[in-house]
Design a protein around this motif. Sequence first.
Motif, PDB file in Angstrom:
ATOM      1  N   ASN A  71       6.795  -1.422 -33.806  1.00  0.00           N
ATOM      2  CA  ASN A  71       8.013  -2.035 -34.326  1.00  0.00           C
ATOM      3  C   ASN A  71       8.841  -2.547 -33.143  1.00  0.00           C
ATOM      4  O   ASN A  71       9.266  -1.768 -32.292  1.00  0.00           O
ATOM      5  N   THR A  72       9.084  -3.852 -33.096  1.00  0.00           N
ATOM      6  CA  THR A  72       9.775  -4.432 -31.932  1.00  0.00           C
ATOM      7  C   THR A  72      11.164  -3.844 -31.708  1.00  0.00           C
ATOM      8  O   THR A  72      11.599  -3.718 -30.571  1.00  0.00           O
ATOM      9  N   GLU A  73      11.856  -3.448 -32.765  1.00  0.00           N
ATOM     10  CA  GLU A  73      13.200  -2.867 -32.619  1.00  0.00           C
ATOM     11  C   GLU A  73      13.157  -1.452 -32.049  1.00  0.00           C
ATOM     12  O   GLU A  73      14.122  -0.991 -31.449  1.00  0.00           O
ATOM     13  N   LEU A  74      12.050  -0.748 -32.258  1.00  0.00           N
ATOM     14  CA  LEU A  74      11.959   0.658 -31.862  1.00  0.00           C
ATOM     15  C   LEU A  74      11.008   0.914 -30.688  1.00  0.00           C
ATOM     16  O   LEU A  74      10.999   2.011 -30.136  1.00  0.00           O
ATOM     17  N   ALA A  75      10.230  -0.075 -30.323  1.00  0.00           N
ATOM     18  CA  ALA A  75       9.119   0.112 -29.385  1.00  0.00           C
ATOM     19  C   ALA A  75       9.473   0.804 -28.077  1.00  0.00           C
ATOM     20  O   ALA A  75       8.669   1.559 -27.533  1.00  0.00           O
ATOM     21  N   GLU A  76      10.692   0.590 -27.573  1.00  0.00           N
ATOM     22  CA  GLU A  76      11.087   1.175 -26.286  1.00  0.00           C
ATOM     23  C   GLU A  76      11.685   2.582 -26.419  1.00  0.00           C
ATOM     24  O   GLU A  76      11.978   3.232 -25.414  1.00  0.00           O
ATOM     25  N   MET A  77      11.868   3.061 -27.644  1.00  0.00           N
ATOM     26  CA  MET A  77      12.495   4.361 -27.866  1.00  0.00           C
ATOM     27  C   MET A  77      11.607   5.496 -27.320  1.00  0.00           C
ATOM     28  O   MET A  77      10.409   5.515 -27.590  1.00  0.00           O
ATOM     29  N   PRO A  78      12.183   6.437 -26.565  1.00  0.00           N
ATOM     30  CA  PRO A  78      11.399   7.584 -26.114  1.00  0.00           C
ATOM     31  C   PRO A  78      10.940   8.431 -27.304  1.00  0.00           C
ATOM     32  O   PRO A  78      11.699   8.673 -28.237  1.00  0.00           O
ATOM     33  N   VAL A  79       9.670   8.855 -27.245  1.00  0.00           N
ATOM     34  CA  VAL A  79       9.092   9.696 -28.293  1.00  0.00           C
ATOM     35  C   VAL A  79       8.428  10.902 -27.647  1.00  0.00           C
ATOM     36  O   VAL A  79       7.623  10.757 -26.737  1.00  0.00           O
ATOM     37  N   PHE A  80       8.786  12.083 -28.133  1.00  0.00           N
ATOM     38  CA  PHE A  80       8.131  13.317 -27.701  1.00  0.00           C
ATOM     39  C   PHE A  80       7.318  13.847 -28.865  1.00  0.00           C
ATOM     40  O   PHE A  80       7.822  13.955 -29.979  1.00  0.00           O
ATOM     41  N   MET A  81       6.056  14.184 -28.619  1.00  0.00           N
ATOM     42  CA  MET A  81       5.275  14.936 -29.594  1.00  0.00           C
ATOM     43  C   MET A  81       5.616  16.399 -29.324  1.00  0.00           C
ATOM     44  O   MET A  81       5.616  16.834 -28.158  1.00  0.00           O
ATOM     45  N   VAL A  82       5.930  17.144 -30.370  1.00  0.00           N
ATOM     46  CA  VAL A  82       6.279  18.564 -30.220  1.00  0.00           C
ATOM     47  C   VAL A  82       5.350  19.322 -31.150  1.00  0.00           C
ATOM     48  O   VAL A  82       5.443  19.200 -32.368  1.00  0.00           O
ATOM     49  N   SER A  83       4.429  20.089 -30.572  1.00  0.00           N
ATOM     50  CA  SER A  83       3.390  20.684 -31.400  1.00  0.00           C
ATOM     51  C   SER A  83       2.896  22.024 -30.887  1.00  0.00           C
ATOM     52  O   SER A  83       2.963  22.313 -29.696  1.00  0.00           O
ATOM     53  N   ALA A  84       2.365  22.818 -31.811  1.00  0.00           N
ATOM     54  CA  ALA A  84       1.708  24.072 -31.446  1.00  0.00           C
ATOM     55  C   ALA A  84       0.279  23.790 -30.984  1.00  0.00           C
ATOM     56  O   ALA A  84      -0.363  24.645 -30.381  1.00  0.00           O
ATOM     57  N   LYS A  85      -0.208  22.579 -31.261  1.00  0.00           N
ATOM     58  CA  LYS A  85      -1.562  22.192 -30.846  1.00  0.00           C
ATOM     59  C   LYS A  85      -1.541  21.896 -29.350  1.00  0.00           C
ATOM     60  O   LYS A  85      -0.823  21.008 -28.905  1.00  0.00           O
ATOM     61  N   LYS A  86      -2.348  22.662 -28.595  1.00  0.00           N
ATOM     62  CA  LYS A  86      -2.257  22.591 -27.136  1.00  0.00           C
ATOM     63  C   LYS A  86      -3.517  22.083 -26.457  1.00  0.00           C
ATOM     64  O   LYS A  86      -3.642  22.168 -25.247  1.00  0.00           O
ATOM     65  N   THR A  87      -4.473  21.555 -27.215  1.00  0.00           N
ATOM     66  CA  THR A  87      -5.726  21.132 -26.592  1.00  0.00           C
ATOM     67  C   THR A  87      -5.525  19.839 -25.811  1.00  0.00           C
ATOM     68  O   THR A  87      -4.628  19.049 -26.105  1.00  0.00           O
ATOM     69  N   THR A  88      -6.389  19.624 -24.842  1.00  0.00           N
ATOM     70  CA  THR A  88      -6.354  18.398 -24.051  1.00  0.00           C
ATOM     71  C   THR A  88      -6.549  17.200 -24.967  1.00  0.00           C
ATOM     72  O   THR A  88      -5.917  16.161 -24.793  1.00  0.00           O
ATOM     73  N   GLU A  89      -7.415  17.363 -25.976  1.00  0.00           N
ATOM     74  CA  GLU A  89      -7.690  16.279 -26.934  1.00  0.00           C
ATOM     75  C   GLU A  89      -6.411  15.862 -27.664  1.00  0.00           C
ATOM     76  O   GLU A  89      -6.125  14.671 -27.825  1.00  0.00           O
ATOM     77  N   ASP A  90      -5.628  16.855 -28.110  1.00  0.00           N
ATOM     78  CA  ASP A  90      -4.378  16.554 -28.805  1.00  0.00           C
ATOM     79  C   ASP A  90      -3.393  15.840 -27.880  1.00  0.00           C
ATOM     80  O   ASP A  90      -2.739  14.879 -28.278  1.00  0.00           O
TER      81      ASP A  90
END
Length: 122
Positions: A71-90
């Motif tokens: 989304n061009t209006e949101l593309a630069e917004m910082p995003v953090f994934m916050v998860s209990a999943k800790k694998t390198t794949e995730d």
Amino acid sequence: MKKKILVVDDSEPILELASTMLKLLGYEPIKASTGVEALKALKMEKPAMALLDVILPDMDGFKICQHIRSNTELAEMPVFMVSAKKTTEDMERGQKAGANEYVTKPFKSAEMAQLIKKYIGD
């Protein structure tokens, strides 16, 4: 004016904990517990940042992150994934989706606060 941060998690206790932490740091939390709610909030609220849980009942956080990046209006917004999943794949999936950071639960509030300030300031 307080900066808005979208917090998306299907666990009510985690949603409340993150919201309280953000309020104490001087931000305005916008809460969502599903992907659909998150997409609506992104459109309506235009937050400065998003903290996304990976596992949600309707769509995963990676899909929400991809939506933000496309989304061009949101593309630069910082995003953090916050998860209990800790694998390198995730973590790699988070990077591929466009997340700026991948934070594992349980996280320390002080560390999260530092990361948020690094991306959007006070």
